[in-house]
Design an enzyme around this catalytic site. Structure first.
Site, PDB file in Angstrom:
ATOM      1  N   ASP A 153      33.872  40.137  41.671  1.00 53.31           N
ATOM      2  CA  ASP A 153      35.050  40.876  42.109  1.00 53.31           C
ATOM      3  C   ASP A 153      36.217  39.908  42.242  1.00 53.31           C
ATOM      4  OD1 ASP A 153      36.956  42.463  43.320  1.00 53.31           O
ATOM      5  OD2 ASP A 153      35.737  42.968  45.073  1.00 53.31           O
ATOM      6  N   GLU A 202      34.867  43.364  38.577  1.00 53.83           N
ATOM      7  CA  GLU A 202      35.609  44.294  39.421  1.00 53.83           C
ATOM      8  C   GLU A 202      37.047  43.826  39.664  1.00 53.83           C
ATOM      9  OE1 GLU A 202      35.098  45.994  43.990  1.00 53.83           O
ATOM     10  OE2 GLU A 202      33.334  45.555  42.754  1.00 53.83           O
ATOM     11  N   GLU A 243      39.102  51.096  43.835  1.00 55.03           N
ATOM     12  CA  GLU A 243      38.957  51.128  45.288  1.00 55.03           C
ATOM     13  C   GLU A 243      40.279  51.137  46.040  1.00 55.03           C
ATOM     14  OE1 GLU A 243      38.453  46.833  47.168  1.00 55.03           O
ATOM     15  OE2 GLU A 243      36.935  47.147  45.640  1.00 55.03           O
ATOM     16  N   HIS A 256      33.403  52.560  47.010  1.00 56.15           N
ATOM     17  CA  HIS A 256      33.752  51.339  47.727  1.00 56.15           C
ATOM     18  C   HIS A 256      33.542  51.488  49.239  1.00 56.15           C
ATOM     19  CE1 HIS A 256      36.986  49.092  49.990  1.00 56.15           C
ATOM     20  NE2 HIS A 256      36.375  48.103  49.375  1.00 56.15           N
ATOM     21  N   GLU A 274      27.799  50.433  47.802  1.00 57.54           N
ATOM     22  CA  GLU A 274      28.082  49.085  48.296  1.00 57.54           C
ATOM     23  C   GLU A 274      27.564  48.920  49.729  1.00 57.54           C
ATOM     24  OE1 GLU A 274      31.819  46.019  48.029  1.00 57.54           O
ATOM     25  OE2 GLU A 274      32.275  48.125  48.415  1.00 57.54           O
ATOM     26  N   ASN A 296      39.366  40.886  42.968  1.00 59.12           N
ATOM     27  CA  ASN A 296      40.342  41.405  43.934  1.00 59.12           C
ATOM     28  C   ASN A 296      41.787  41.364  43.414  1.00 59.12           C
ATOM     29  OD1 ASN A 296      38.063  40.283  46.213  1.00 59.12           O
ATOM     30  ND2 ASN A 296      38.934  42.321  46.512  1.00 59.12           N
ATOM     31  N   LYS A 351      26.854  41.044  44.844  1.00 59.14           N
ATOM     32  CA  LYS A 351      28.200  40.868  44.309  1.00 59.14           C
ATOM     33  C   LYS A 351      28.861  39.692  45.001  1.00 59.14           C
ATOM     34  CE  LYS A 351      31.820  43.552  45.268  1.00 59.14           C
ATOM     35  NZ  LYS A 351      32.540  44.843  45.359  1.00 59.14           N
ATOM     36  N   ASP A 357      37.120  55.443  46.991  1.00 64.28           N
ATOM     37  CA  ASP A 357      36.813  55.268  48.404  1.00 64.28           C
ATOM     38  C   ASP A 357      37.236  56.550  49.103  1.00 64.28           C
ATOM     39  OD1 ASP A 357      37.230  54.642  51.192  1.00 64.28           O
ATOM     40  OD2 ASP A 357      37.166  52.519  50.686  1.00 64.28           O
ATOM     41  N   LYS A 376      32.534  37.140  45.199  1.00 75.02           N
ATOM     42  CA  LYS A 376      33.967  37.129  44.966  1.00 75.02           C
ATOM     43  C   LYS A 376      34.359  36.003  44.009  1.00 75.02           C
ATOM     44  CE  LYS A 376      34.892  40.455  47.917  1.00 75.02           C
ATOM     45  NZ  LYS A 376      35.625  41.690  47.583  1.00 75.02           N
TER      46      LYS A 376
END
Length: 390
Positions: A216, A242, A268, A318, A338, A218, A185, A291, A187
């Site tokens: 991801d 994500e 997450e 997560h 993960e 974020n 994965k 999580d 970012k």
């Protein structure tokens, strides 16, 4: 004349009691400052450390359980302070009554709510109780819960951050696969979406089409950007996109999930089962990413996993792989876990990874022992125990 029937005598309902609880606030320094999209959009500073709350619970019968929660950037001292306040309510309790204990501790701190730092403080205690229960049974936690598998698909995140060049990210991806990890994965979520697409294209070309690849953002895209970039990402055959939107934008995630072929993953950052349920009800996540330390521990995670399974959702917990590998193994549908190597210095043991999968060890409980390095990084600690009886 019928033979007499012997009725077995019931065993005592309470076999043990909690004698003491040790809480430790631990600061884990990261080797390098970490940056994801939140740094590049100016919302956060690079991350240099992770704060942990560890709970060690001991019983009168000599059993011990260990659990932890954590906070990235702010929040660690708050978790420690709250756990310290409610910990006396544990003394004398039967450690097997985990659900009742969780409820009691929630009500002990009811004025500060049932999510966020308050229940994250309880998570360390809750995880320790489950670890203890599995150790008393002589079973790995996954087996105590009822495992569907002895290993879980795993992917790496720690090699895909935005502070590293794309050449370094590709090198990290190569090393990830050489270590037996099954997916990668990286970012995204930069202010320049074209640069995001260039990075994804470079990694996909480097890996080839057969390696599972996730991205991801974020939470750094708005709805139009998420839709536009999400459609542009379709050609890369991603496992999921994500956190494309703010974690609490339930309707936005639902619209995106309906529009894209690529799965949408999120969850997450949420801190309660109720918040995740809001996602589930409107189809806002194809892949749910709870999580356990953030939502209040294993007790709450199991409640959420039941809701997710009823809706046939994919599950990819997560962070905190030392906990989540067990919980994922007990989920009916094939999940992902993960992989982060950040926590390695805190424990004596290492999870075994082979052929793209993380294996459940045969050690009882979580299967981890706290390291001397963890003790050295402890910044505060308190032990609560039963009053001395003369």
């Amino acid at each position: 004349m019928s033979a007499s029937l012997t009725v077995p005598t019931a065993a005592p309902a309470v076999g043990d009691r909690i004698a003491s609880v040790t809480l430790s606030s631990v600061t884990l320094p990261l080797p390098n400052a970490i940056s994801d999209a939140k740094v590049f959009t100016g919302r956060q500073r690079p991350m240099t450390e992770v704060a942990f709350l560890f709970a060690e619970i001991r019983t009168e019968g000599g059993f011990e359980g260990v659990g932890f929660s954590y906070a990235k950037r702010a929040g660690g001292p708050a978790q420690f302070a709250h756990a310290r306040e409610v910990a006396p309510d544990l003394i004398g309790e039967d450690p097997s009554d985990i659900g009742r204990i969780w409820t009691r501790l929630v009500w002990a701190g009811a004025s500060v709510g049932r999510s966020g730092a308050a229940t994250q403080a309880l998570a360390a205690i809750d995880v320790a109780l489950w670890d203890l229960k599995a150790k008393r049974a002589g079973l790995p936690l996954a087996k105590l819960l009822g495992a569907h598998r002895d290993s879980v698909r795993c992917y790496n995140t720690s090699g895909g951050f935005l502070h590293e060049s794309i050449d370094q990210v590709r090198a990290n991806a190569t090393r990830t696969l050489e270590e037996g990890i099954g997916g990668v994965k990286i970012k995204v979520g930069l202010p320049d979406s074209a640069e995001d697409l260039r990075r994804v294209a470079a990694v996909r070309e480097h890996l080839g089409d057969g390696v599972p690849l996730m991205v991801d953002a974020n939470q750094q895209w708005d709805r139009p950007t998420a839709m536009r970039v999400g459609r542009a990402l379709e050609r890369f055959g991603l496992v999921w996109i994500e956190e494309p939107l703010d974690a609490y934008d339930v309707e936005g995630h639902a619209a995106l999930a309906r529009s894209l072929d690529t799965a949408v993953a999120t969850g997450e950052m949420l801190t309660s089962v109720a918040e995740h349920h809001a996602l589930i009800k409107v189809g806002a996540a194809d892949v749910l990413q709870p999580d356990a330390p953030r939502i209040g521990g294993i007790t709450q995670f199991l409640r959420l996993a039941t809701l997710a399974e009823v809706d046939h959702l994919q599950l990819a917990p997560h962070f905190a792989m030392e906990i989540h590998v067990h919980l994922a193994a007990a989920y009916p549908h094939e999940p992902w876990v993960e992989h982060f190597d950040w926590l390695h210095p805190l424990f004596e043991e290492r999870l075994e990874i082979r052929d793209g999968r993380m294996l459940i060890s045969d050690r009882p409980g979580l299967g981890v022992t706290l390291s001397d390095q963890l003790r050295a990084w402890t910044v505060d600690s308190v032990t609560v125990h039963a009053p001395h009886r003369s």
